[in-house]
Design a protein around this motif. Sequence first.
Motif, PDB file in Angstrom:
ATOM      1  N   MET A   1    -135.463  27.923 -21.206  1.00 58.26           N
ATOM      2  CA  MET A   1    -134.118  28.388 -20.890  1.00 58.26           C
ATOM      3  C   MET A   1    -134.099  28.887 -19.452  1.00 58.26           C
ATOM      4  SD  MET A   1    -132.051  31.175 -23.021  1.00 58.26           S
ATOM      5  CE  MET A   1    -130.785  32.126 -22.321  1.00 58.26           C
ATOM      6  N   LYS A   2    -133.268  28.297 -18.634  1.00 59.46           N
ATOM      7  CA  LYS A   2    -133.178  28.707 -17.245  1.00 59.46           C
ATOM      8  C   LYS A   2    -132.255  29.908 -17.093  1.00 59.46           C
ATOM      9  CE  LYS A   2    -134.069  24.314 -15.046  1.00 59.46           C
ATOM     10  NZ  LYS A   2    -133.607  23.355 -14.084  1.00 59.46           N
ATOM     11  N   GLY A   3    -132.413  30.597 -15.967  1.00 59.03           N
ATOM     12  CA  GLY A   3    -131.529  31.708 -15.656  1.00 59.03           C
ATOM     13  C   GLY A   3    -132.007  33.025 -16.219  1.00 59.03           C
ATOM     14  N   PRO A   4    -131.247  34.079 -15.980  1.00 56.50           N
ATOM     15  CA  PRO A   4    -131.658  35.420 -16.401  1.00 56.50           C
ATOM     16  C   PRO A   4    -131.663  35.570 -17.921  1.00 56.50           C
ATOM     17  CG  PRO A   4    -129.475  35.471 -15.448  1.00 56.50           C
ATOM     18  CD  PRO A   4    -129.990  34.074 -15.285  1.00 56.50           C
ATOM     19  N   HIS A   5    -132.593  36.403 -18.405  1.00 58.20           N
ATOM     20  CA  HIS A   5    -132.683  36.692 -19.832  1.00 58.20           C
ATOM     21  C   HIS A   5    -132.173  38.094 -20.132  1.00 58.20           C
ATOM     22  CE1 HIS A   5    -135.190  33.097 -20.661  1.00 58.20           C
ATOM     23  NE2 HIS A   5    -135.484  33.263 -19.388  1.00 58.20           N
ATOM     24  N   THR A   6    -132.141  38.948 -19.124  1.00 58.77           N
ATOM     25  CA  THR A   6    -131.600  40.297 -19.280  1.00 58.77           C
ATOM     26  C   THR A   6    -130.710  40.588 -18.076  1.00 58.77           C
ATOM     27  OG1 THR A   6    -133.322  41.479 -18.059  1.00 58.77           O
ATOM     28  CG2 THR A   6    -133.756  41.045 -20.403  1.00 58.77           C
ATOM     29  N   SER A   7    -129.960  41.655 -18.130  1.00 62.79           N
ATOM     30  CA  SER A   7    -129.063  42.006 -17.021  1.00 62.79           C
ATOM     31  C   SER A   7    -129.829  42.465 -15.782  1.00 62.79           C
ATOM     32  CB  SER A   7    -128.080  43.084 -17.460  1.00 62.79           C
ATOM     33  OG  SER A   7    -128.782  44.255 -17.848  1.00 62.79           O
ATOM     34  N   GLN A   8    -131.135  42.786 -15.911  1.00 60.34           N
ATOM     35  CA  GLN A   8    -131.923  43.225 -14.766  1.00 60.34           C
ATOM     36  C   GLN A   8    -132.535  42.047 -13.992  1.00 60.34           C
ATOM     37  OE1 GLN A   8    -132.408  44.903 -17.866  1.00 60.34           O
ATOM     38  NE2 GLN A   8    -130.901  46.369 -17.108  1.00 60.34           N
ATOM     39  N   GLU A   9    -132.489  40.847 -14.539  1.00 63.59           N
ATOM     40  CA  GLU A   9    -133.086  39.681 -13.887  1.00 63.59           C
ATOM     41  C   GLU A   9    -132.083  39.021 -12.957  1.00 63.59           C
ATOM     42  OE1 GLU A   9    -135.196  36.967 -16.466  1.00 63.59           O
ATOM     43  OE2 GLU A   9    -135.387  38.554 -17.947  1.00 63.59           O
ATOM     44  N   SER A  10    -132.622  38.413 -11.898  1.00 63.34           N
ATOM     45  CA  SER A  10    -131.758  37.713 -10.951  1.00 63.34           C
ATOM     46  C   SER A  10    -131.244  36.418 -11.563  1.00 63.34           C
ATOM     47  CB  SER A  10    -132.513  37.438  -9.655  1.00 63.34           C
ATOM     48  OG  SER A  10    -133.553  36.525  -9.906  1.00 63.34           O
ATOM     49  N   ASN A  11    -130.352  35.772 -10.875  1.00 65.41           N
ATOM     50  CA  ASN A  11    -129.694  34.564 -11.342  1.00 65.41           C
ATOM     51  C   ASN A  11    -130.497  33.314 -10.987  1.00 65.41           C
ATOM     52  OD1 ASN A  11    -127.540  33.875 -12.858  1.00 65.41           O
ATOM     53  ND2 ASN A  11    -126.051  33.948 -11.226  1.00 65.41           N
ATOM     54  N   VAL A  12    -131.810  33.337 -11.157  1.00 62.07           N
ATOM     55  CA  VAL A  12    -132.682  32.208 -10.823  1.00 62.07           C
ATOM     56  C   VAL A  12    -132.302  31.003 -11.665  1.00 62.07           C
ATOM     57  CG1 VAL A  12    -135.059  31.384 -10.853  1.00 62.07           C
ATOM     58  CG2 VAL A  12    -134.574  33.719 -10.150  1.00 62.07           C
ATOM     59  N   GLY A  13    -132.216  29.860 -11.025  1.00 61.14           N
ATOM     60  CA  GLY A  13    -131.946  28.627 -11.749  1.00 61.14           C
ATOM     61  C   GLY A  13    -130.476  28.320 -11.936  1.00 61.14           C
ATOM     62  N   THR A  14    -129.593  29.242 -11.582  1.00 57.21           N
ATOM     63  CA  THR A  14    -128.172  28.986 -11.797  1.00 57.21           C
ATOM     64  C   THR A  14    -127.384  28.951 -10.492  1.00 57.21           C
ATOM     65  OG1 THR A  14    -127.734  31.329 -12.119  1.00 57.21           O
ATOM     66  CG2 THR A  14    -128.233  30.040 -14.090  1.00 57.21           C
ATOM     67  N   THR A  15    -128.058  29.157  -9.376  1.00 58.02           N
ATOM     68  CA  THR A  15    -127.379  29.117  -8.090  1.00 58.02           C
ATOM     69  C   THR A  15    -127.962  28.011  -7.229  1.00 58.02           C
ATOM     70  OG1 THR A  15    -128.904  30.735  -7.144  1.00 58.02           O
ATOM     71  CG2 THR A  15    -126.884  31.603  -8.126  1.00 58.02           C
ATOM     72  N   GLU A  25    -137.382  21.744  -7.337  1.00 65.67           N
ATOM     73  CA  GLU A  25    -136.217  21.857  -8.221  1.00 65.67           C
ATOM     74  C   GLU A  25    -136.590  22.028  -9.691  1.00 65.67           C
ATOM     75  OE1 GLU A  25    -135.093  19.748  -4.534  1.00 65.67           O
ATOM     76  OE2 GLU A  25    -136.624  19.346  -6.016  1.00 65.67           O
ATOM     77  N   GLU A  26    -137.748  21.574 -10.082  1.00 69.86           N
ATOM     78  CA  GLU A  26    -138.136  21.605 -11.492  1.00 69.86           C
ATOM     79  C   GLU A  26    -138.987  22.814 -11.867  1.00 69.86           C
ATOM     80  OE1 GLU A  26    -137.003  19.434 -13.796  1.00 69.86           O
ATOM     81  OE2 GLU A  26    -135.770  18.627 -12.169  1.00 69.86           O
ATOM     82  N   THR A  27    -139.067  23.810 -10.993  1.00 73.11           N
ATOM     83  CA  THR A  27    -139.848  24.996 -11.316  1.00 73.11           C
ATOM     84  C   THR A  27    -139.140  26.253 -10.841  1.00 73.11           C
ATOM     85  OG1 THR A  27    -142.035  26.022 -11.169  1.00 73.11           O
ATOM     86  CG2 THR A  27    -141.228  24.959  -9.193  1.00 73.11           C
TER      87      THR A  27
END
Length: 55
Positions: A1-15, A25-27
């Motif tokens: 699952m890409k992107g943040p898992h909690t509200s403290q994580e950055s928006n990795v994978g969605t920007t 791109e694949e990591t």
Amino acid sequence: MKGPHTSQESNVGTTKRHPILKGFEETDSLPYGGLLDPQRVDPGADVLMTYIPSF
């Protein structure tokens, strides 16, 4: 699952990624075995990567 898992994580994978990361791109994590010095970031600066401590 890409992107943040909690509200403290950055928006990795969605920007849009910075062009310097072309080819990765694949990591969402890259191994690194060196030393890092603490850094300060200017307000408004683009943070291209963050450090994840060993666990």
